[in-house]
Design an enzyme around this catalytic site. Structure first.
Site, PDB file in Angstrom:
ATOM      1  N   ASN A  65     -18.016 -27.396 -49.867  1.00  0.00           N
ATOM      2  CA  ASN A  65     -17.651 -28.495 -50.757  1.00  0.00           C
ATOM      3  C   ASN A  65     -18.866 -29.103 -51.460  1.00  0.00           C
ATOM      4  O   ASN A  65     -18.866 -29.299 -52.681  1.00  0.00           O
ATOM      5  CB  ASN A  65     -16.922 -29.578 -49.952  1.00  0.00           C
ATOM      6  CG  ASN A  65     -16.452 -30.720 -50.816  1.00  0.00           C
ATOM      7  OD1 ASN A  65     -15.679 -30.536 -51.739  1.00  0.00           O
ATOM      8  ND2 ASN A  65     -16.943 -31.912 -50.530  1.00  0.00           N
TER       9      ASN A  65
ATOM     10  N   LYS B  91     -19.275 -45.409 -38.769  1.00  0.00           N
ATOM     11  CA  LYS B  91     -18.770 -44.531 -39.832  1.00  0.00           C
ATOM     12  C   LYS B  91     -19.506 -43.204 -39.769  1.00  0.00           C
ATOM     13  O   LYS B  91     -20.734 -43.176 -39.638  1.00  0.00           O
ATOM     14  CB  LYS B  91     -19.015 -45.178 -41.215  1.00  0.00           C
ATOM     15  CG  LYS B  91     -18.364 -44.418 -42.363  1.00  0.00           C
ATOM     16  CD  LYS B  91     -16.900 -44.752 -42.444  1.00  0.00           C
ATOM     17  CE  LYS B  91     -16.178 -43.912 -43.504  1.00  0.00           C
ATOM     18  NZ  LYS B  91     -15.862 -42.555 -43.030  1.00  0.00           N
TER      19      LYS B  91
ATOM     20  N   LYS C 156     -21.064 -40.050 -35.386  1.00  0.00           N
ATOM     21  CA  LYS C 156     -20.879 -38.642 -35.730  1.00  0.00           C
ATOM     22  C   LYS C 156     -20.226 -37.952 -34.545  1.00  0.00           C
ATOM     23  O   LYS C 156     -20.245 -38.454 -33.414  1.00  0.00           O
ATOM     24  CB  LYS C 156     -22.217 -37.967 -36.027  1.00  0.00           C
ATOM     25  CG  LYS C 156     -22.121 -36.830 -37.035  1.00  0.00           C
ATOM     26  CD  LYS C 156     -21.941 -37.352 -38.447  1.00  0.00           C
ATOM     27  CE  LYS C 156     -22.096 -36.235 -39.462  1.00  0.00           C
ATOM     28  NZ  LYS C 156     -22.181 -36.748 -40.826  1.00  0.00           N
TER      29      LYS C 156
ATOM     30  N   LYS D 282     -28.182 -44.183 -43.287  1.00  0.00           N
ATOM     31  CA  LYS D 282     -27.565 -43.885 -44.588  1.00  0.00           C
ATOM     32  C   LYS D 282     -26.671 -45.031 -45.066  1.00  0.00           C
ATOM     33  O   LYS D 282     -26.755 -45.452 -46.228  1.00  0.00           O
ATOM     34  CB  LYS D 282     -26.745 -42.592 -44.495  1.00  0.00           C
ATOM     35  CG  LYS D 282     -26.214 -42.083 -45.824  1.00  0.00           C
ATOM     36  CD  LYS D 282     -25.344 -40.833 -45.642  1.00  0.00           C
ATOM     37  CE  LYS D 282     -26.121 -39.691 -45.033  1.00  0.00           C
ATOM     38  NZ  LYS D 282     -25.297 -38.458 -44.960  1.00  0.00           N
TER      39      LYS D 282
END
Length: 426
Positions: free
Chosen positions: A230, A75, A111, A99
């Protein structure tokens, strides 16, 4: 001159490896597991052609690094930035492994991205680049294998293009079962209500909980933000709702200050038609970018790129608390100076994990065919992240250690336990 640095002497990979080795030493990590976690599982480099608006063809380089999947599917985000390279992707993928483990999610870490500045391309070109990249990735991604998400300079539109392209490669009976190949999609295309604000909300929440543990509120606290995308915007939005005051902002184009307070929503409206740039905002005055980290404040939020606070500028910081909205914004040499000066650092793998927690709920929503309302989603993120925060805080107090060390110990210990319980395939 760019306000936000794009290159430093020390790489992010150097930083993440130093952090990992320090933790491995402190917990006496199993030597075999240490070998596994110190390298990535897969490093994918793709070169793919895309037709431009002028009829010419340009060849792009894309990356996807998959670090570890002991706890579940890979992820992690995809970023579009000129600095994207395989070493940075390796570092960011490792941070994602820590994380997701710290957050207690059934994920590993990955990533990647494309080495471009999206401002140089039209919307049509960006769509073709994204779709061609997705097609080139092929079965290297998948809803139960590797699930990308937005990152620097990518957004829900990017994810919608990716999802549509990936699903288009499947048979008609399989398409609906592949919607959760990415997270961070628009709400109308299977996205989660509140996913766009989840990272910023997490940054705000961890700051709030830290001050709460000190018996203080956010009322009147002055904060500065590097990066007003963001994460920077939503963090500022939630902090000011609690009475905190935004006094300075920096992005790649300008550094601005107003000691009486910068109106967050006005700055956001100003930046929207300018591709996110804060330059020219009349509610504040510009300052030398080199002075930004030295602005008087209670809270500093680096929410842009990695390696922004180093040994060269860490001594300037006046804040009591640094909340890492970005991944790896402080290098290890800079951190030593900050800790010596008594500054509390809420580490990235805790501080900005609201984003991946939100992604997990979007993934579950798609997988289970459910639809959740905004208030329900935010309650879920709040509950999950608060639980993680209190676990880290408990170890900080028990071991009299800094927040990053505590977070790393919890994250890596969980992965070590999984390997020990399952064994390693011969």
């Amino acid at each position: 001159m760019m306000a936000i640095k794009e290159a430093t002497k020390r790489s992010m990979l150097d930083n993440v490896m130093e952090q990992f080795n320090k933790t491995a030493d402190s917990i006496n990590l199993n030597s075999n597991i240490r070998k596994i976690l110190s390298i990535t599982n897969n490093e994918i480099i793709l070169h793919f052609p895309v037709k431009m608006d002028n009829g010419g063809v340009q060849v792009f380089t894309g990356y996807r690094v998959q670090h570890n999947n002991a706890l579940g599917p890979y992820k992690g985000g995809l970023r579009y930035h000129p600095t994207v390279n395989v070493d940075d992707a390796k570092a960011l993928a490792m941070w994602m492994t820590w994380k997701t483990s710290l957050a207690g999610l059934p994920y590993g870490g990955a990533k990647g991205g494309i080495q471009i500045d999206p401002r140089d391309y039209s919307i049509g070109e960006l769509e073709r680049i994204t779709r061609r990249f997705t097609y080139a990735l092929g079965e290297n991604i998948g809803p139960e294998h590797d699930i990308p998400a937005p990152d620097v300079n990518t957004n829900e539109q990017t994810m919608a293009w990716m999802a549509d392209t990936f699903m288009s490669t499947k048979s008609s009976s399989e398409r609906s079962r592949n919607q959760h190949v990415v997270t961070g999609k628009p709400v109308g295309s299977g996205g989660l209500e509140g996913r766009n604000r989840s990272t910023g909300y997490g940054v705000y929440l961890t700051i709030k909980l830290l001050y709460k543990s000190r018996g203080e509120s956010l009322e009147g606290k002055k904060f500065i933000v590097q990066g007003f995308g963001n994460v920077g915007y939503w963090t500022s939005h939630f902090l000011t709702q609690e009475g905190a005051i935004l006094v300075a902002v920096q992005d790649a184009h300008a550094s601005i200050i107003n000691k009486k307070g910068i109106a967050v929503e006005e700055l956001f409206e100003h930046s929207k038609p300018r591709k996110g740039s804060i330059q020219g905002f009349t509610g504040a005055e510009e300052i030398d970018p080199e002075l930004f980290f030295g602005v008087e404040c209670d809270i500093l939020i680096p929410a842009a790129l990695g390696n922004q606070i180093t040994a060269d500028n860490a001594y300037l910081v006046k804040a009591d608390v640094i909340a890492e909205g970005a991944n790896g914004p402080i290098d290890t040499e800079g951190e030593k100076i900050l800790l010596q000066n008594g500054i509390a650092i809420i580490p990235d793998i805790l501080c900005n994990s609201g984003g991946v927690i939100g992604s997990y709920f979007e993934w579950l929503q798609n997988r289970n065919g459910e639809l959740w309302q905004l208030d329900e989603v935010m309650q879920k993120i709040d509950k999950k992240l608060s639980e993680v925060f209190y676990k880290v805080e408990g170890l900080v107090k028990e071991g009299k250690i800094d927040w990053r060390t505590a977070a790393y110990i919890l994250a890596i210990t969980r992965i070590e336990t999984a390997y020990i319980q399952r064994g390693i395939f011969p």
